[in-house]
Design a protein around this motif. Structure first.
Motif, PDB file in Angstrom:
ATOM      1  N   THR A 138       0.855  -1.183   0.000  1.00 16.13           N
ATOM      2  CA  THR A 138       0.000   0.000   0.000  1.00 16.13           C
ATOM      3  C   THR A 138       0.892   1.235   0.000  1.00 16.13           C
ATOM      4  N   VAL A 139       0.715   2.086  -0.994  1.00 18.41           N
ATOM      5  CA  VAL A 139       1.484   3.321  -1.079  1.00 18.41           C
ATOM      6  C   VAL A 139       0.742   4.388  -0.277  1.00 18.41           C
ATOM      7  N   TRP A 140       1.274   4.724   0.888  1.00 19.94           N
ATOM      8  CA  TRP A 140       0.638   5.753   1.707  1.00 19.94           C
ATOM      9  C   TRP A 140       0.886   7.130   1.112  1.00 19.94           C
ATOM     10  N   TYR A 141       2.113   7.384   0.692  1.00 20.64           N
ATOM     11  CA  TYR A 141       2.375   8.620  -0.043  1.00 20.64           C
ATOM     12  C   TYR A 141       3.708   8.500  -0.762  1.00 20.64           C
ATOM     13  N   GLU A 142       3.837   9.237  -1.825  1.00 22.35           N
ATOM     14  CA  GLU A 142       5.084   9.386  -2.565  1.00 22.35           C
ATOM     15  C   GLU A 142       5.226  10.860  -2.941  1.00 22.35           C
ATOM     16  N   ARG A 143       6.403  11.381  -2.789  1.00 19.48           N
ATOM     17  CA  ARG A 143       6.633  12.811  -2.955  1.00 19.48           C
ATOM     18  C   ARG A 143       7.868  13.048  -3.802  1.00 19.48           C
ATOM     19  N   ASN A 144       7.771  14.005  -4.711  1.00 22.19           N
ATOM     20  CA  ASN A 144       8.941  14.487  -5.444  1.00 22.19           C
ATOM     21  C   ASN A 144       8.765  15.987  -5.671  1.00 22.19           C
ATOM     22  N   ARG A 145       9.610  16.556  -6.481  1.00 21.91           N
ATOM     23  CA  ARG A 145       9.538  18.004  -6.680  1.00 21.91           C
ATOM     24  C   ARG A 145       8.260  18.433  -7.400  1.00 21.91           C
ATOM     25  N   SER A 146       7.595  17.477  -8.045  1.00 18.43           N
ATOM     26  CA  SER A 146       6.358  17.818  -8.757  1.00 18.43           C
ATOM     27  C   SER A 146       5.147  17.865  -7.843  1.00 18.43           C
ATOM     28  N   GLY A 147       5.242  17.225  -6.672  1.00 17.13           N
ATOM     29  CA  GLY A 147       4.109  17.227  -5.764  1.00 17.13           C
ATOM     30  C   GLY A 147       4.073  15.981  -4.902  1.00 17.13           C
ATOM     31  N   ARG A 149       1.706  12.545  -3.879  1.00 15.20           N
ATOM     32  CA  ARG A 149       0.582  11.651  -4.164  1.00 15.20           C
ATOM     33  C   ARG A 149       0.301  10.850  -2.905  1.00 15.20           C
ATOM     34  N   THR A 150      -0.933  10.929  -2.370  1.00 14.85           N
ATOM     35  CA  THR A 150      -1.240  10.309  -1.090  1.00 14.85           C
ATOM     36  C   THR A 150      -2.407   9.340  -1.224  1.00 14.85           C
ATOM     37  N   LEU A 151      -2.484   8.431  -0.262  1.00 17.97           N
ATOM     38  CA  LEU A 151      -3.623   7.528  -0.147  1.00 17.97           C
ATOM     39  C   LEU A 151      -4.813   8.347   0.354  1.00 17.97           C
ATOM     40  N   PRO A 152      -5.960   8.379  -0.359  1.00 20.29           N
ATOM     41  CA  PRO A 152      -7.057   9.281   0.020  1.00 20.29           C
ATOM     42  C   PRO A 152      -7.520   9.111   1.459  1.00 20.29           C
ATOM     43  N   GLN A 153      -7.676   7.852   1.907  1.00 19.70           N
ATOM     44  CA  GLN A 153      -8.222   7.647   3.244  1.00 19.70           C
ATOM     45  C   GLN A 153      -7.235   8.002   4.348  1.00 19.70           C
ATOM     46  N   ALA A 154      -5.961   8.257   3.984  1.00 13.92           N
ATOM     47  CA  ALA A 154      -4.981   8.643   4.996  1.00 13.92           C
ATOM     48  C   ALA A 154      -5.135  10.087   5.439  1.00 13.92           C
ATOM     49  N   ARG A 155      -5.853  10.895   4.652  1.00 15.88           N
ATOM     50  CA  ARG A 155      -6.124  12.293   4.999  1.00 15.88           C
ATOM     51  C   ARG A 155      -4.821  13.064   5.255  1.00 15.88           C
ATOM     52  N   LEU A 156      -3.970  13.051   4.256  1.00 16.30           N
ATOM     53  CA  LEU A 156      -2.673  13.713   4.367  1.00 16.30           C
ATOM     54  C   LEU A 156      -2.612  15.028   3.603  1.00 16.30           C
ATOM     55  N   GLU A 157      -3.749  15.502   3.114  1.00 18.74           N
ATOM     56  CA  GLU A 157      -3.724  16.719   2.293  1.00 18.74           C
ATOM     57  C   GLU A 157      -3.126  17.917   3.028  1.00 18.74           C
ATOM     58  N   PRO A 158      -3.489  18.180   4.303  1.00 21.88           N
ATOM     59  CA  PRO A 158      -2.867  19.329   4.980  1.00 21.88           C
ATOM     60  C   PRO A 158      -1.347  19.205   5.086  1.00 21.88           C
TER      61      PRO A 158
END
Length: 374
Positions: A138-147, A149-158
């Protein structure tokens, strides 16, 4: 628990090097730790990993890399400081343009997680967190200089918005600060990587004072068995003082001494116990550089025995250490050897080739002097 650690482009490490604490048979009977998983069978993990090698081979670099990994995950301010101390491999001009990469596989709340990050001077350029349940990732999140990408139900937007505004820290560190329900346990597992100093002059014996009431019996047993001439521990006034046996011919009986009356070796043993005894109760990973620099080999063996005994180490504490000599109590699968190749550190399962003998070294120096003579 720490399962695997990988590092690239950090100090003397150029290429990807891996240190694993997953138990590899054959282990000594009863020396491994059994860690149950929420999904899938239990994993067997070693409580110890020792890094051995010559001076300047990169032993300390491995321990420092683990300490930097901890800083990058522990809190936002620590992560910013760690990213500012960008220290890539310097013998190759190309690597100075590349990021440093860390990746750790840990066990948090019965689930295997892989967290990693890549950073350059003051900027986290990549970060990822994956969880494994059986054969499923399960990919909880992946981050690079472009932005991000998070798992929706993890509520990591903030948190994703926060790292977009401040790329000098990690999302996991911000999640630790925010006490995020899903990510905070992973951050806490990485924050439990604890550097411990047992070098001469550290003199951290006062750290034992707050342990006196809870650990006085254990301290008495351990220091009395250490062959240091100590009969016990006095905690009468709320502080820890070691009681020395004056011998049968002394005019007075056993007497307590203060911290500054003790030898460096005794203080180093107490420093290690100050971290080791709580770890045996709460778990965590101790990081000790130059374990045998001050401690007698018998004391090193005693510390390793405590961690390797599942009856004593119920919290599944671990120790990653660097040393000059290989303790005979360690299994072959618990030994890693740091060697230099082309100026870069490599971690191997077998020791490196022997160096020049004193006679060969003298001959090489003599020939070098002849070649350099006018």
């Amino acid at each position: 628990m720490l399962l695997t650690f990988r590092v690239q482009n950090f100090r003397s490490v150029r290429d990807i090097q891996e240190l694993t604490l997953l138990a590899v048979p054959p282990e000594p009977p009863g020396s491994g730790l059994v860690a149950p998983l929420v999904h899938g069978p239990a994993v067997h993990v070693s409580p110890l990993a020792g890094v051995f090698g010559a001076n300047a081979s990169g032993k300390s670099t491995v321990l420092r890399a683990l300490g930097t990994l901890r800083a990058l995950a522990a809190s936002g301010s620590d992560a910013r400081d760690a990213a500012r101390r960008f220290d890539p491999f310097r013998l190759d001009p190309a690597t100075r343009l590349l990021p440093t990469r860390f990746e750790a596989e840990v066990l948090a709340e019965g689930v295997r997680h892989v967290w990693g990050c890549a950073y350059k001077q003051g900027e986290v350029v990549g970060e990822w967190l994956h969880a494994y349940g059986g054969d499923r990732r399960t990919v909880w999140y992946e981050r690079n200089r472009s932005g991000v990408r998070t798992l929706p139900q993890a509520r990591l937007e903030p948190l994703a918005v926060a790292v977009a505004r401040d790329p000098s820290t990690t999302l996991l560190a911000l999640a630790a600060d925010a006490e995020h329900a899903w990510l905070a346990p992973v951050a806490a597992t990485l924050a439990a990587l604890t550097p411990v100093r047992v070098t001469p002059g550290a003199r951290l014996v006062h750290d034992l004072d707050h342990l006196a009431a809870r650990w006085s019996d254990q301290l008495t047993l351990l220091v009395a068995r250490a062959g240091l001439g100590i009969a016990g521990v006095d905690t009468g006034d709320g502080s820890v003082r070691l009681v020395h046996d004056a011998g049968p011919d002394a005019r007075t009986g056993a007497r307590p001494l203060g911290a500054y009356g003790e030898s460096d070796g005794t203080i180093a043993w107490l420093d290690l116990l100050a971290a080791l005894l709580p770890a045996l109760e709460r778990g965590g990973v101790l990081l000790v550089d130059d374990l045998d620099a001050v401690l007698h080999p018998s004391l090193v063996a005693e510390a390793l025995r405590l961690l390797g005994d599942p009856r004593l180490n119920r919290a599944r504490a671990q120790l990653v250490f660097a040393a000059r000599t290989v303790p005979p109590t360690t299994a072959e699968s618990q030994r890693w050897y740091a060697v230099k190749s082309g100026g870069a550190t490599r971690l191997l399962r077998e020791p490196g080739g022997p160096g020049l003998s004193p006679g060969e070294l003298a001959r090489e120096l003599w020939l070098a002097k002849r070649r350099s003579a006018p």
